[in-house]
Write a protein that holds these residues in place. Structure first.
Motif, PDB file in Angstrom:
ATOM      1  N   LEU A   1       0.804  -1.220   0.000  1.00  0.00           N
ATOM      2  CA  LEU A   1       0.000   0.000   0.000  1.00  0.00           C
ATOM      3  C   LEU A   1       0.834   1.265   0.000  1.00  0.00           C
ATOM      4  O   LEU A   1       0.407   2.311  -0.476  1.00  0.00           O
ATOM      5  CB  LEU A   1      -0.930   0.019   1.221  1.00  0.00           C
ATOM      6  CG  LEU A   1      -1.991  -1.073   1.292  1.00  0.00           C
ATOM      7  CD1 LEU A   1      -2.738  -0.986   2.623  1.00  0.00           C
ATOM      8  CD2 LEU A   1      -2.974  -0.943   0.130  1.00  0.00           C
ATOM      9  N   GLY A   2       2.027   1.189   0.562  1.00  0.00           N
ATOM     10  CA  GLY A   2       2.800   2.405   0.794  1.00  0.00           C
ATOM     11  C   GLY A   2       2.507   2.942   2.186  1.00  0.00           C
ATOM     12  O   GLY A   2       1.470   2.640   2.794  1.00  0.00           O
ATOM     13  N   ARG A   3       3.426   3.759   2.715  1.00  0.00           N
ATOM     14  CA  ARG A   3       3.334   4.171   4.111  1.00  0.00           C
ATOM     15  C   ARG A   3       2.051   4.952   4.424  1.00  0.00           C
ATOM     16  O   ARG A   3       1.360   4.672   5.400  1.00  0.00           O
ATOM     17  CB  ARG A   3       4.566   5.010   4.463  1.00  0.00           C
ATOM     18  CG  ARG A   3       4.610   5.504   5.896  1.00  0.00           C
ATOM     19  CD  ARG A   3       4.695   4.345   6.894  1.00  0.00           C
ATOM     20  NE  ARG A   3       5.785   3.458   6.614  1.00  0.00           N
ATOM     21  CZ  ARG A   3       7.065   3.677   6.980  1.00  0.00           C
ATOM     22  NH1 ARG A   3       7.379   4.789   7.630  1.00  0.00           N
ATOM     23  NH2 ARG A   3       8.009   2.798   6.706  1.00  0.00           N
TER      24      ARG A   3
ATOM     25  N   ILE B   1      -0.880   3.619   6.927  1.00  0.00           N
ATOM     26  CA  ILE B   1      -1.214   4.297   8.194  1.00  0.00           C
ATOM     27  C   ILE B   1      -2.700   4.616   8.245  1.00  0.00           C
ATOM     28  O   ILE B   1      -3.348   4.494   9.295  1.00  0.00           O
ATOM     29  CB  ILE B   1      -0.361   5.575   8.354  1.00  0.00           C
ATOM     30  CG1 ILE B   1       1.101   5.181   8.609  1.00  0.00           C
ATOM     31  CG2 ILE B   1      -0.885   6.451   9.488  1.00  0.00           C
ATOM     32  CD1 ILE B   1       2.045   6.356   8.728  1.00  0.00           C
ATOM     33  N   ASP B   2      -3.279   5.008   7.120  1.00  0.00           N
ATOM     34  CA  ASP B   2      -4.722   5.260   7.078  1.00  0.00           C
ATOM     35  C   ASP B   2      -5.505   3.996   7.403  1.00  0.00           C
ATOM     36  O   ASP B   2      -6.483   4.018   8.155  1.00  0.00           O
ATOM     37  CB  ASP B   2      -5.106   5.786   5.693  1.00  0.00           C
ATOM     38  CG  ASP B   2      -6.584   6.070   5.583  1.00  0.00           C
ATOM     39  OD1 ASP B   2      -7.083   6.962   6.300  1.00  0.00           O
ATOM     40  OD2 ASP B   2      -7.257   5.396   4.779  1.00  0.00           O
ATOM     41  N   LEU B   3      -5.056   2.861   6.843  1.00  0.00           N
ATOM     42  CA  LEU B   3      -5.709   1.580   7.129  1.00  0.00           C
ATOM     43  C   LEU B   3      -5.534   1.205   8.599  1.00  0.00           C
ATOM     44  O   LEU B   3      -6.478   0.724   9.254  1.00  0.00           O
ATOM     45  CB  LEU B   3      -5.128   0.492   6.229  1.00  0.00           C
ATOM     46  CG  LEU B   3      -5.710  -0.923   6.416  1.00  0.00           C
ATOM     47  CD1 LEU B   3      -7.159  -0.957   5.953  1.00  0.00           C
ATOM     48  CD2 LEU B   3      -4.872  -1.953   5.665  1.00  0.00           C
ATOM     49  N   LEU B   4      -4.336   1.428   9.121  1.00  0.00           N
ATOM     50  CA  LEU B   4      -4.061   1.097  10.513  1.00  0.00           C
ATOM     51  C   LEU B   4      -4.955   1.923  11.448  1.00  0.00           C
ATOM     52  O   LEU B   4      -5.502   1.406  12.431  1.00  0.00           O
ATOM     53  CB  LEU B   4      -2.582   1.349  10.818  1.00  0.00           C
ATOM     54  CG  LEU B   4      -2.028   0.820  12.138  1.00  0.00           C
ATOM     55  CD1 LEU B   4      -2.152  -0.693  12.202  1.00  0.00           C
ATOM     56  CD2 LEU B   4      -0.572   1.242  12.300  1.00  0.00           C
ATOM     57  N   ASN B   5      -5.132   3.206  11.140  1.00  0.00           N
ATOM     58  CA  ASN B   5      -6.003   4.048  11.950  1.00  0.00           C
ATOM     59  C   ASN B   5      -7.445   3.567  11.903  1.00  0.00           C
ATOM     60  O   ASN B   5      -8.166   3.591  12.913  1.00  0.00           O
ATOM     61  CB  ASN B   5      -5.925   5.502  11.482  1.00  0.00           C
ATOM     62  CG  ASN B   5      -4.625   6.171  11.872  1.00  0.00           C
ATOM     63  OD1 ASN B   5      -3.966   5.771  12.824  1.00  0.00           O
ATOM     64  ND2 ASN B   5      -4.238   7.195  11.129  1.00  0.00           N
ATOM     65  N   THR B   6      -7.881   3.121  10.715  1.00  0.00           N
ATOM     66  CA  THR B   6      -9.237   2.567  10.589  1.00  0.00           C
ATOM     67  C   THR B   6      -9.391   1.325  11.445  1.00  0.00           C
ATOM     68  O   THR B   6     -10.417   1.134  12.124  1.00  0.00           O
ATOM     69  CB  THR B   6      -9.540   2.243   9.114  1.00  0.00           C
ATOM     70  OG1 THR B   6      -9.452   3.430   8.337  1.00  0.00           O
ATOM     71  CG2 THR B   6     -10.918   1.627   8.968  1.00  0.00           C
ATOM     72  N   PHE B   7      -8.377   0.467  11.438  1.00  0.00           N
ATOM     73  CA  PHE B   7      -8.392  -0.746  12.265  1.00  0.00           C
ATOM     74  C   PHE B   7      -8.473  -0.395  13.746  1.00  0.00           C
ATOM     75  O   PHE B   7      -9.286  -0.938  14.499  1.00  0.00           O
ATOM     76  CB  PHE B   7      -7.134  -1.570  11.963  1.00  0.00           C
ATOM     77  CG  PHE B   7      -6.879  -2.685  12.928  1.00  0.00           C
ATOM     78  CD1 PHE B   7      -7.715  -3.793  12.980  1.00  0.00           C
ATOM     79  CD2 PHE B   7      -5.787  -2.635  13.796  1.00  0.00           C
ATOM     80  CE1 PHE B   7      -7.472  -4.830  13.881  1.00  0.00           C
ATOM     81  CE2 PHE B   7      -5.541  -3.656  14.689  1.00  0.00           C
ATOM     82  CZ  PHE B   7      -6.391  -4.762  14.737  1.00  0.00           C
ATOM     83  N   PHE B   8      -7.641   0.534  14.178  1.00  0.00           N
ATOM     84  CA  PHE B   8      -7.641   0.929  15.593  1.00  0.00           C
ATOM     85  C   PHE B   8      -8.973   1.568  15.988  1.00  0.00           C
ATOM     86  O   PHE B   8      -9.510   1.301  17.070  1.00  0.00           O
ATOM     87  CB  PHE B   8      -6.500   1.903  15.873  1.00  0.00           C
ATOM     88  CG  PHE B   8      -5.138   1.277  15.893  1.00  0.00           C
ATOM     89  CD1 PHE B   8      -4.968  -0.032  16.299  1.00  0.00           C
ATOM     90  CD2 PHE B   8      -4.014   2.005  15.508  1.00  0.00           C
ATOM     91  CE1 PHE B   8      -3.705  -0.619  16.325  1.00  0.00           C
ATOM     92  CE2 PHE B   8      -2.754   1.433  15.538  1.00  0.00           C
ATOM     93  CZ  PHE B   8      -2.591   0.110  15.938  1.00  0.00           C
ATOM     94  N   GLU B   9      -9.505   2.435  15.124  1.00  0.00           N
ATOM     95  CA  GLU B   9     -10.750   3.119  15.450  1.00  0.00           C
ATOM     96  C   GLU B   9     -11.910   2.134  15.539  1.00  0.00           C
ATOM     97  O   GLU B   9     -12.746   2.211  16.447  1.00  0.00           O
ATOM     98  CB  GLU B   9     -11.046   4.190  14.397  1.00  0.00           C
ATOM     99  CG  GLU B   9     -12.236   5.060  14.732  1.00  0.00           C
ATOM    100  CD  GLU B   9     -12.364   6.255  13.799  1.00  0.00           C
ATOM    101  OE1 GLU B   9     -13.415   6.906  13.839  1.00  0.00           O
ATOM    102  OE2 GLU B   9     -11.416   6.525  13.030  1.00  0.00           O
TER     103      GLU B   9
END
Length: 521
Positions: free
Chosen positions: A357-359, A363-371
């Motif tokens: 995906l690229g950084r 990070i956007d995906l990771l934030n969605t996962f955390f949220e």
């Protein structure tokens, strides 16, 4: 401005006078003291206090006890118990046995405590009334004495507006824009109106800084360090620089002021005042406000620091943990042993996704996962303790109302899996999957770490087991793997046997749980 009862602008004062009558002190009809030599002390803002010579006390008193209090005007007070038949009134009387020079006239005299339940018969003498005058004026006196007891910024700005009125300042509307340190909101805008005597609070997001209503306002002008704003609003045909002034004039306002409230770190906040008096604000009005503006600023700074501390703690360690830290659990070793379910939820294939995906997109995906995970955990009574790389550590404490933490954690795990699956069906799809381990048992919930750096977390076997079960689930192809204490809440659980987990001494009986349907908890 009014002075105190001792004369205009006389400042704080004491006045001791003899009472020209025989004074009796009674309790339930019993005379405890009788004296023709009683004295009364008048003190600024306090009720008159009666003092009786020691020889005129008729009730038995104990020896002086250990209690001591200090008054800067009278000295050190020592206390005695009142000894009545079948009853002891602790600390019922006090005396100053080495009174300060200005209070020497009551040296050795006895005063009765208000909570001793006594009545005073003044023998026909009349005391002078209590004078609620001000040393320097209502506004300044309140800032020195009363403002510190306001517990919220809303209470403070409301009381501030009323004290301005009491001081003769014709303020119709007042607002304070206070910038905050919060991940979601730019600040808090408190608005008080005299006619309604109510406070409205706005919490604008950071989009405020780009909004024309703000960038073309006195709030922006002042907060940018461009100085204060003063505008008479009743000038015919005047082209107002800021739209808010036209709105206020339409409501009957005649004068407008915006001034900086500067915090100790240099942050520029804004105080605005609007008048509807035909002549607007007087020079004396505004001079007084400018003189006390630094004090007003400090009160808002205290409130803001408290709010910032709370919001930052909730942001970084969670609401429940943040409250414990603010409550004083700040030393290494502070904590409790609790029964709780521990969840470890790990994002699958994160290394591969970051490369593909690229950084920025990762990070956007990771934030969605955390949220997604955090919202579901909190909805089921849990709390996210921390994000560890691409994983979430959450705790579900057993509660006093009997809610079972294991059932709540299991329900949360199912919903997390389903929500992440729904993300994969979006357009464009978000490929997001997880592995969840849940264990239940006794853990220590508190501070660990070095002397200078602490971590509020959970320590104990269930925390280790939860992390290892998540790893095990990845290997055997199950999204949710739980210990037997949690598995009892699912009738369709699939036994995986007793397995040996890394760094866990005894084998753990574990089960796979399907997320295809929600369970009834």
């Amino acid at each position: 401005m009014e002075g105190s009862r001792f004369g205009a602008n006389a400042g704080y004062g004491l006045d001791i006078k003899p009472i020209d009558a025989t004074v009796k002190v009674l309790r339930d009809g019993v005379v405890l003291a009788q004296s023709a030599r009683a004295k009364v002390m008048y003190e600024t803002r306090l009720e008159p206090q009666i003092y009786i010579p020691r020889d005129d006390i008729l009730v038995a008193l104990s020896d002086q006890n250990e209690l001591k209090t200090f008054c800067p005007f009278k000295g050190t007070a020592r206390y005695r118990d009142i000894l009545m038949d079948g009853e002891i009134i602790p600390n019922g009387v006090w005396s100053y046995d080495d009174a300060m020079p200005e209070s020497r006239a009551i040296n050795g005299h006895i005063g009765f405590m208000p909570n001793a339940g006594v009545e005073v018969d003044f023998g026909g003498a009349e005391l002078e009334p209590v004078a609620d005058g001000n040393i320097t004026g209502p506004l300044v006196d309140w800032l020195m004495r009363g403002a510190a007891f306001e517990t919220t910024p809303q209470d403070f700005i409301g009381a501030l507006g009323r004290k301005m009125e009491e001081s003769g300042i014709a303020v119709k509307r007042m607002s304070a824009m206070i910038w905050s340190l919060h991940p979601m909101i730019a600040g808090r805008h408190y608005i008080w109106t005299r006619d309604a005597d109510e406070i409205v609070t706005y919490t604008p997001s950071y989009d405020l800084h780009e909004h024309p209503a703000y960038t073309n306002s006195p709030l922006y002008h002042v907060s940018q360090g461009l100085g204060g704003v003063r505008q008479k609003l009743d000038v015919p045909g005047l082209d107002m620089k800021f739209p808010i002034m036209d709105e206020l004039r339409a409501e009957g306002a005649t004068d407008y002021v915006a001034m900086p409230l500067i915090f100790s770190n240099g942050q520029i906040n804004v105080l605005t005042l609007t008048s509807d008096h035909p002549k607007g604000f007087t020079t004396a009005n505004l001079g007084l406000i400018f003189e006390v503006s630094s004090v007003i600023s400090r009160f808002f700074e205290v409130f803001t620091q408290k709010e910032n501390a709370q919001s930052l703690l909730e942001t970084y360690v969670g609401a429940r943990t943040g409250a414990r830290v603010l409550g004083g659990e700040i030393r290494r070793g502070d904590g409790d042993d609790i029964d709780a379910a521990i969840m470890f939820c790990d994002l699958r294939d994160s290394t591969r996704m970051e490369e593909e995906l690229g950084r920025a997109a990762y990070i956007d995906l990771l934030n969605t996962f955390f949220e997604t995970t955090s919202a579901i955990v909190e909805a089921h009574g849990g709390e996210v303790l921390k994000f560890i790389g691409d994983a979430v550590l959450a705790v579900f404490p057993d509660t006093e109302d009997g809610a079972d933490a294991g059932a709540e954690a299991l329900q949360a795990a199912r919903e997390i899996v389903q929500q992440l699956e729904a993300l994969r069906d979006e357009d464009p799809p978000r490929c997001c999957d997880c592995s969840i381990g849940i264990s239940y048992g006794r853990v220590t919930y508190g501070n660990v770490g070095s002397r200078e750096r602490l971590d509020f977390t959970v320590i104990g076997r269930p925390a280790n087991v939860a992390a290892r079960l998540g790893d095990f689930g990845k290997k055997v192809g199950h999204r949710i793997v739980v210990s037997d204490e949690v598995a009892r809440h699912d009738l369709d659980r699939k036994p995986l046997g007793d397995i040996t987990l890394r760094n866990v001494k005894e084998p753990v009986s574990c089960f796979a749980v399907s997320a295809d349907k929600l369970a009834d908890c």
